[in-house]
Design an enzyme around this catalytic site. Structure first.
Site, PDB file in Angstrom:
ATOM      1  N   PRO A   1     103.982-125.071  28.629  1.00 17.18           N
ATOM      2  CA  PRO A   1     104.494-126.359  28.148  1.00 17.18           C
ATOM      3  C   PRO A   1     103.373-127.379  27.931  1.00 17.18           C
ATOM      4  O   PRO A   1     103.577-128.380  27.240  1.00 17.18           O
ATOM      5  CB  PRO A   1     105.423-126.813  29.282  1.00 17.18           C
ATOM      6  CG  PRO A   1     105.751-125.578  30.041  1.00 17.18           C
ATOM      7  CD  PRO A   1     104.569-124.674  29.917  1.00 17.18           C
TER       8      PRO A   1
ATOM      9  N   GLU B   1     105.880-119.942  38.536  1.00 13.82           N
ATOM     10  CA  GLU B   1     105.476-121.344  38.329  1.00 13.82           C
ATOM     11  C   GLU B   1     104.288-121.461  37.387  1.00 13.82           C
ATOM     12  O   GLU B   1     103.843-122.555  37.047  1.00 13.82           O
ATOM     13  CB  GLU B   1     105.131-122.013  39.668  1.00 13.82           C
ATOM     14  CG  GLU B   1     106.313-122.258  40.571  1.00 13.82           C
ATOM     15  CD  GLU B   1     107.436-123.024  39.885  1.00 13.82           C
ATOM     16  OE1 GLU B   1     107.141-124.008  39.182  1.00 13.82           O
ATOM     17  OE2 GLU B   1     108.594-122.617  40.023  1.00 13.82           O
TER      18      GLU B   1
ATOM     19  N   ARG C   1     105.103-112.170   9.402  1.00 10.61           N
ATOM     20  CA  ARG C   1     105.779-112.356   8.103  1.00 10.61           C
ATOM     21  C   ARG C   1     104.869-112.985   7.057  1.00 10.61           C
ATOM     22  O   ARG C   1     105.178-112.950   5.877  1.00 10.61           O
ATOM     23  CB  ARG C   1     107.098-113.111   8.262  1.00 10.61           C
ATOM     24  CG  ARG C   1     106.971-114.570   8.582  1.00 10.61           C
ATOM     25  CD  ARG C   1     108.317-115.139   9.000  1.00 10.61           C
ATOM     26  NE  ARG C   1     109.281-115.186   7.911  1.00 10.61           N
ATOM     27  CZ  ARG C   1     109.270-116.074   6.926  1.00 10.61           C
ATOM     28  NH1 ARG C   1     108.320-116.961   6.868  1.00 10.61           N
ATOM     29  NH2 ARG C   1     110.209-116.062   5.997  1.00 10.61           N
TER      30      ARG C   1
ATOM     31  N   ASP D   1     109.154-121.382   1.682  1.00 10.99           N
ATOM     32  CA  ASP D   1     109.746-121.675   2.982  1.00 10.99           C
ATOM     33  C   ASP D   1     109.405-123.092   3.436  1.00 10.99           C
ATOM     34  O   ASP D   1     108.397-123.655   3.021  1.00 10.99           O
ATOM     35  CB  ASP D   1     109.214-120.693   4.036  1.00 10.99           C
ATOM     36  CG  ASP D   1     109.893-119.338   3.939  1.00 10.99           C
ATOM     37  OD1 ASP D   1     110.976-119.270   3.339  1.00 10.99           O
ATOM     38  OD2 ASP D   1     109.321-118.367   4.458  1.00 10.99           O
TER      39      ASP D   1
HETATM   40  N1  SAH Z   1     105.906-124.711  36.214  1.00 12.42           N
HETATM   41  C1  SAH Z   1     105.736-124.702  34.801  1.00 12.42           C
HETATM   42  C2  SAH Z   1     106.756-123.800  34.102  1.00 12.42           C
HETATM   43  C3  SAH Z   1     106.570-122.377  34.374  1.00 12.42           C
HETATM   44  S1  SAH Z   1     107.671-121.406  33.464  1.00 12.42           S
HETATM   45  C4  SAH Z   1     105.926-126.107  34.281  1.00 12.42           C
HETATM   46  O1  SAH Z   1     106.772-126.824  34.791  1.00 12.42           O
HETATM   47  O2  SAH Z   1     105.242-126.483  33.326  1.00 12.42           O
HETATM   48  C5  SAH Z   1     106.876-119.825  33.450  1.00 12.42           C
HETATM   49  C6  SAH Z   1     106.054-119.485  32.235  1.00 12.42           C
HETATM   50  O3  SAH Z   1     106.858-119.556  31.063  1.00 12.42           O
HETATM   51  C7  SAH Z   1     104.866-120.394  31.961  1.00 12.42           C
HETATM   52  O4  SAH Z   1     103.747-120.035  32.721  1.00 12.42           O
HETATM   53  C8  SAH Z   1     104.650-120.169  30.467  1.00 12.42           C
HETATM   54  O5  SAH Z   1     103.845-119.029  30.219  1.00 12.42           O
HETATM   55  C9  SAH Z   1     106.057-119.895  29.950  1.00 12.42           C
HETATM   56  N2  SAH Z   1     106.636-121.097  29.330  1.00 12.42           N
HETATM   57  C10 SAH Z   1     107.543-121.922  29.852  1.00 12.42           C
HETATM   58  N3  SAH Z   1     107.878-122.896  29.003  1.00 12.42           N
HETATM   59  C11 SAH Z   1     107.159-122.700  27.894  1.00 12.42           C
HETATM   60  C12 SAH Z   1     107.069-123.369  26.632  1.00 12.42           C
HETATM   61  N4  SAH Z   1     107.759-124.478  26.381  1.00 12.42           N
HETATM   62  N5  SAH Z   1     106.227-122.869  25.713  1.00 12.42           N
HETATM   63  C13 SAH Z   1     105.500-121.769  25.955  1.00 12.42           C
HETATM   64  N6  SAH Z   1     105.550-121.078  27.119  1.00 12.42           N
HETATM   65  C14 SAH Z   1     106.363-121.535  28.073  1.00 12.42           C
END
Ligand code: SAH
Length: 264
Positions: A95, A122, A160, A175
């Site tokens: 994120p 996490e 794609r 697109d």
């Molecule tokens: N504790 C983290 C969330 C971990 S979720 C936080 O609050 O930011 C577990 C995994 O899912 C992350 O390590 C990431 O690789 C993936 N992930 C979660 N949300 C994502 C998103 N919006 N975009 C890309 N990968 C994501």
């Protein structure tokens, strides 16, 4: 181009690789994909890949050591197969990253590939991220339970764009977000029957008049973009992508209240 994916769930990728138009990109090797099971690089009987967070709190954190071992194995494998290749970037889905967009996808689609890391729990031990990750990429402002869906989204969008993957070579040119469409949204599409539940196809599409059809589609793109993503209109304007004709048409929408009436 070759993508290596570090994941605890390689099996999630199989259905995606064997279905739909993207299958061709992976079967022909236009996009080479190698999946790496992180657990294979963990020690001990239990092949542990995570542990409790220092400082307490909920959840588990992915261990740096197996991640680094897996990364080294990938670097080694890539160097063996392609000794002249420059090291490709390490991408972590998170994120924290910039949300993936068309410009990003285009860049990746013209690159040598990357090493993609799918987080779980996490997330990863921060020391591994600081030592090895070059780019963080997000799918948007929400939290997934793992990076696999984000990796599949990136791979799908890249695949794609490879020549010969879509049946109709030109089709991605029109697109949404494509520079050929000046970054606007795609127009609506219609197919047979000509009348469905008393609703007819816009007559211009049946006219066979190509210039009129092109003009109508451009106007529809402007209508939809103005309605759903006005920020893209502003971007196109700033980039000098809107013609006087476009601007006049947009002005007429505002003046006639057409945008409002269409959205109701
Ligand atoms: N504790 C983290 C969330 C971990 S979720 C936080 O609050 O930011 C577990 C995994 O899912 C992350 O390590 C990431 O690789 C993936 N992930 C979660 N949300 C994502 C998103 N919006 N975009 C890309 N990968 C994501």
């Amino acid at each position: 181009m070759r993508f290596d994916v570090i994941t605890l769930f390689p099996e999630l990728f199989a259905p995606f690789l064997s279905a739909g138009i993207n299958r061709r990109a992976f079967e022909t090797g236009a996009v080479e994909l190698k999946l790496w099971q992180l657990r294979d690089y963990a020690d001990g009987t239990y092949r542990r890949v995570d542990d409790r967070p220092f400082g307490g709190g909920p959840g588990m954190v992915m261990l740096a050591e197996p991640l680094e071992k897996c990364l080294q194995a990938i670097r080694h494998d890539r160097a063996l197969k392609n000794p002249s290749e420059k090291p490709v970037p390490v991408v972590l889905f998170s994120p924290i990253g910039q949300p993936l967009n068309h410009a990003g996808v285009e860049e990746w689609s013209q690159s040598d590939g990357a090493i993609l890391i799918c987080g779980r729990y996490e997330g990863l031990d921060q020391r591994f991220i600081d030592a090895h990750v070059d780019v963080q990429v997000s799918l948007g402002d929400f939290v997934l339970s793992g990076g696999e869906i984000a990796a599949i989204a990136l791979l799908d969008a890249v695949a794609r764009l490879q020549p010969g993957v879509l049946n109709d070579e030109g089709s991605h040119q029109m697109d949404s977000f494509n520079p050929a469409l000046d970054g606007l949204l795609d127009c609506g599409h219609f197919t047979r029957p000509e009348v469905w539940k008393d609703i007819t196809v816009p007559p211009v599409l049946m006219s066979g008049h190509h210039a009129e059809i092109t003009k109508w589609r451009r106007q529809q793109s402007l209508v939809l973009t103005q309605k759903y993503r006005p920020d893209l209109i502003v971007g196109a304007r700033l980039a000098g992508k809107l013609s006087t004709q476009d601007e006049n048409f947009l002005f007429s929408l505002g003046a006639s209240g057409l945008v409002e009436s269409k959205s109701n």
